[in-house]
Every structure is written in structure tokens, then in C-alpha cells.
Write a protein that holds these residues in place. Structure first.
Motif, mmCIF file in Angstrom:
data_model
loop_
_atom_site.group_PDB
_atom_site.id
_atom_site.type_symbol
_atom_site.label_atom_id
_atom_site.label_comp_id
_atom_site.label_asym_id
_atom_site.label_seq_id
_atom_site.Cartn_x
_atom_site.Cartn_y
_atom_site.Cartn_z
ATOM 1 N N TRP A 110 0.826 -1.214 0.000
ATOM 2 C CA TRP A 110 0.000 0.000 0.000
ATOM 3 C C TRP A 110 0.856 1.258 0.000
ATOM 4 O O TRP A 110 0.499 2.251 -0.641
ATOM 5 N N TRP A 111 1.973 1.225 0.707
ATOM 6 C CA TRP A 111 2.875 2.379 0.652
ATOM 7 C C TRP A 111 3.436 2.571 -0.754
ATOM 8 O O TRP A 111 3.632 3.683 -1.217
ATOM 9 N N GLY A 112 3.661 1.450 -1.432
ATOM 10 C CA GLY A 112 4.171 1.525 -2.799
ATOM 11 C C GLY A 112 3.178 2.199 -3.731
ATOM 12 O O GLY A 112 3.559 3.014 -4.583
ATOM 13 N N LYS A 113 1.892 1.856 -3.566
ATOM 14 C CA LYS A 113 0.855 2.475 -4.393
ATOM 15 C C LYS A 113 0.773 3.978 -4.122
ATOM 16 O O LYS A 113 0.655 4.793 -5.050
ATOM 17 N N ALA A 114 0.828 4.358 -2.829
ATOM 18 C CA ALA A 114 0.747 5.778 -2.484
ATOM 19 C C ALA A 114 2.003 6.519 -2.921
ATOM 20 O O ALA A 114 1.932 7.665 -3.402
ATOM 21 N N ALA A 115 3.163 5.868 -2.779
ATOM 22 C CA ALA A 115 4.427 6.501 -3.170
ATOM 23 C C ALA A 115 4.461 6.745 -4.671
ATOM 24 O O ALA A 115 5.011 7.754 -5.138
ATOM 25 N N ALA A 116 3.874 5.835 -5.439
ATOM 26 C CA ALA A 116 3.854 5.984 -6.892
ATOM 27 C C ALA A 116 3.076 7.233 -7.318
ATOM 28 O O ALA A 116 3.291 7.767 -8.409
ATOM 29 N N LYS A 117 2.211 7.691 -6.422
ATOM 30 C CA LYS A 117 1.437 8.907 -6.712
ATOM 31 C C LYS A 117 2.035 10.132 -6.026
ATOM 32 O O LYS A 117 1.407 11.180 -5.953
ATOM 33 N N GLY A 118 3.247 9.975 -5.503
ATOM 34 C CA GLY A 118 3.957 11.113 -4.932
ATOM 35 C C GLY A 118 3.724 11.373 -3.457
ATOM 36 O O GLY A 118 4.149 12.410 -2.940
ATOM 37 N N ASN A 119 3.063 10.465 -2.742
ATOM 38 C CA ASN A 119 2.808 10.673 -1.317
ATOM 39 C C ASN A 119 4.137 10.628 -0.545
ATOM 40 O O ASN A 119 4.812 9.605 -0.503
ATOM 41 N N LYS A 120 4.504 11.762 0.066
ATOM 42 C CA LYS A 120 5.816 11.873 0.716
ATOM 43 C C LYS A 120 5.939 10.980 1.943
ATOM 44 O O LYS A 120 7.012 10.451 2.220
ATOM 45 N N VAL A 121 4.860 10.831 2.684
ATOM 46 C CA VAL A 121 4.900 9.976 3.878
ATOM 47 C C VAL A 121 5.141 8.527 3.468
ATOM 48 O O VAL A 121 5.935 7.806 4.093
ATOM 49 N N ALA A 122 4.486 8.101 2.427
ATOM 50 C CA ALA A 122 4.660 6.732 1.945
ATOM 51 C C ALA A 122 6.078 6.519 1.428
ATOM 52 O O ALA A 122 6.689 5.462 1.659
ATOM 53 N N ILE A 123 6.622 7.508 0.733
ATOM 54 C CA ILE A 123 7.996 7.412 0.229
ATOM 55 C C ILE A 123 8.968 7.268 1.392
ATOM 56 O O ILE A 123 9.868 6.428 1.378
ATOM 57 N N ALA A 124 8.783 8.092 2.425
ATOM 58 C CA ALA A 124 9.644 8.024 3.607
ATOM 59 C C ALA A 124 9.470 6.702 4.336
ATOM 60 O O ALA A 124 10.432 6.138 4.868
ATOM 61 N N SER A 125 8.254 6.185 4.336
ATOM 62 C CA SER A 125 7.979 4.919 5.014
ATOM 63 C C SER A 125 8.680 3.767 4.317
ATOM 64 O O SER A 125 9.218 2.864 4.962
ATOM 65 N N LEU A 126 8.684 3.781 2.999
ATOM 66 C CA LEU A 126 9.385 2.741 2.249
ATOM 67 C C LEU A 126 10.893 2.821 2.492
ATOM 68 O O LEU A 126 11.575 1.799 2.590
ATOM 69 N N ASP A 127 11.396 4.054 2.618
ATOM 70 C CA ASP A 127 12.816 4.229 2.923
ATOM 71 C C ASP A 127 13.126 3.690 4.308
ATOM 72 O O ASP A 127 14.174 3.067 4.524
#
Length: 241
Positions: A75-92
Motif C-alpha cells: 500500500w505504501w508503494g501504491k501511495a508513493a507511486a502517486k507522490g505521497n511523501k509519507v509513503a515514500i519516507a515509510s518505504l525508505d
């Protein structure tokens, strides 16, 4: 006319989606996790980025039931693909967890508090004879006790300043812990701290007991010796002539 109706429909859909997200957020805030999970899942499947982000968080932190890192990453990947910064940081953060897995496990189960009683805080117990009858011995054992006491007090201060031991977890590692891991680390470190405090207390009591037994016996012998000396008659000067 159709275009206007289509826009109106989209606006209504957007409003409904926002309302549902607010409802899900409210349920989450009240810790009604099953209900929040249901609403977030519906919205996430419909493509709502914020719902996807929150859904990832619920799976990662165990609020959706058991911790499921794979679903969180999905789910973080889906949100990160749309530019969600929190999701990008969470994946990191998840990537860093993999890189620091050994460090995380160390604070969960392996830290033993050796640094609390090692080095400058290692205080070997001095050994005392049953009694000392020579001034040099009395001074030497008194000095040993003084040195040990200084070390003991230093160790006590160090332990107190280190508590709670969760403060020892490096600042780059602490944020990587899940809620469950944080609780495990807190429990483990609390146990280590309590054992360290008990060890210092027991060691201190043993040394004090040995020292007091030596001191009492030595003081008693010194008093007895002085009494004998003081009660002895003065030498007969005339007899020596």
C-alpha cells in the motif's frame, strides 16, 4: 449539458470520498481499528492516496491485526507511486530496517548491560583479613575501601544517569522500531536495568559487610592493645641504675 452533469457527479464523488476518509480518520483516532480498516481498504482500492498511506501504516504497526510488512509495503508503494511523501519516507524506513536488522535485534534481546559495570565502572571487591594489627596494614586496607567506595558511587551515578536504558538505543535505530518492537525493547531493557541495579546493591552490601567485620575486629584489637599499654606500670628508673 452532459459535460456539466459529469463534472457535478465527479464533484459529488470527491465530496463523498473526503467524507469517508474523515470518517475513517475519526474511527482510527478512537482506536476503532476494524472499522477504520474497512473504510480505509474501500477507499484505498478506489485509488485514494491518503487511505493507501494510512492502510500501509495500519499493516506495518499491527493496527490491522498482526503486523504484515508485505501488505504495508504494497500500500505504501501504491501511495508513493502517486507522490505521497509519507509513503515514500515509510518505504525508505523499511529499507533501513532491513539494513539494520542486526542492530534492532540487539536492542530487543541481546543487550546485556556490560557497559554499565565495565571499564571505569568495574569495581572488584577488596578482600579484608579478619583483623589488622599493624598500622601500615590498617592504612592500606582503609585506602582500598576508600578506592572501592569511590568506584561504587561512580557506577551508581552512571547507572542512574543511564536509566531508562531505552535512552541508549541510537537515534538512527529507535525510529525504525515498530510499536511491538519498541515494547519488547522497553521490557528487555527494563529487566537489564533492574538486574544491574540489584547486582550493584548486592556487591555493595557484601563489601560493606566484610569491611565492617574487619573494622570492628581491628578497632577492638587496637583498643585492647592500647588499654594494655596504658595500664602497664611505668618503668622503674632507679632499678635500672
Amino acid at each position: 449539458m452532459k459535460t456539466v452533469l459529469l463534472c457535478a457527479a465527479l464533484l459529488l464523488c470527491g465530496t463523498a470520498s473526503a467524507d469517508e476518509l474523515s470518517d475513517a480518520d475519526a474511527l482510527f483516532a478512537k482506536k476503532a481499528y476494524p472499522e477504520a480498516l474497512q473504510k480505509y481498504t474501500k477507499l484505498a482500492n478506489a485509488g485514494n492516496v491518503m487511505a493507501q498511506q494510512h492502510l500501509g501504516e495500519m499493516y506495518f504497526y499491527g493496527e490491522a491485526g498482526a503486523v504484515d510488512a508485505d501488505k504495508a509495503a504494497l500500500w505504501w508503494g501504491k501511495a508513493a507511486a502517486k507522490g505521497n511523501k509519507v509513503a515514500i519516507a515509510s518505504l525508505d524506513m523499511m529499507k533501513k530496517r532491513g539494513e539494520h536488522r542486526a542492530d534492532i535485534d540487539y536492542w530487543l534481546t541481546q543487550y546485556d548491560g556490560a557497559d554499565l559495570s565495565g571499564g571505569a565502572y568495574r569495581c572488584p571487591a577488596p578482600r579484608f583479613p579478619s583483623v589488622s594489627k599493624v598500622n601500615e596494614d590498617i592504612e592500606r586496607y582503609s585506602a582500598k575501601m576508600k578506592d572501592w567506595e569511590a568506584c561504587h558511587n561512580r557506577a551508581v551515578v552512571h547507572l542512574n544517569e543511564s536509566l531508562p536504558l531505552t535512552k541508549l538505543i541510537p537515534k538512527d535505530i529507535a525510529p525504525l522500531l515498530t510499536k511491538e518492537e519498541t515494547e519488547r525493547a522497553e521490557a528487555h531493557l527494563k529487566d537489564v536495568g533492574e538486574r544491574a541495579a540489584e547486582d550493584i546493591k548486592v556487591a555493595g552490601n557484601m563489601v560493606l559487610a566484610d569491611y565492617n567485620a574487619w573494622r570492628i575486629a581491628t578497632e577492638s584489637w587496637v583498643k585492647e592493645h592500647n588499654d594494655i599499654v596504658n595500664s602497664a606500670p611505668p618503668p622503674d628508673v632507679d632499678a635500672k641504675r
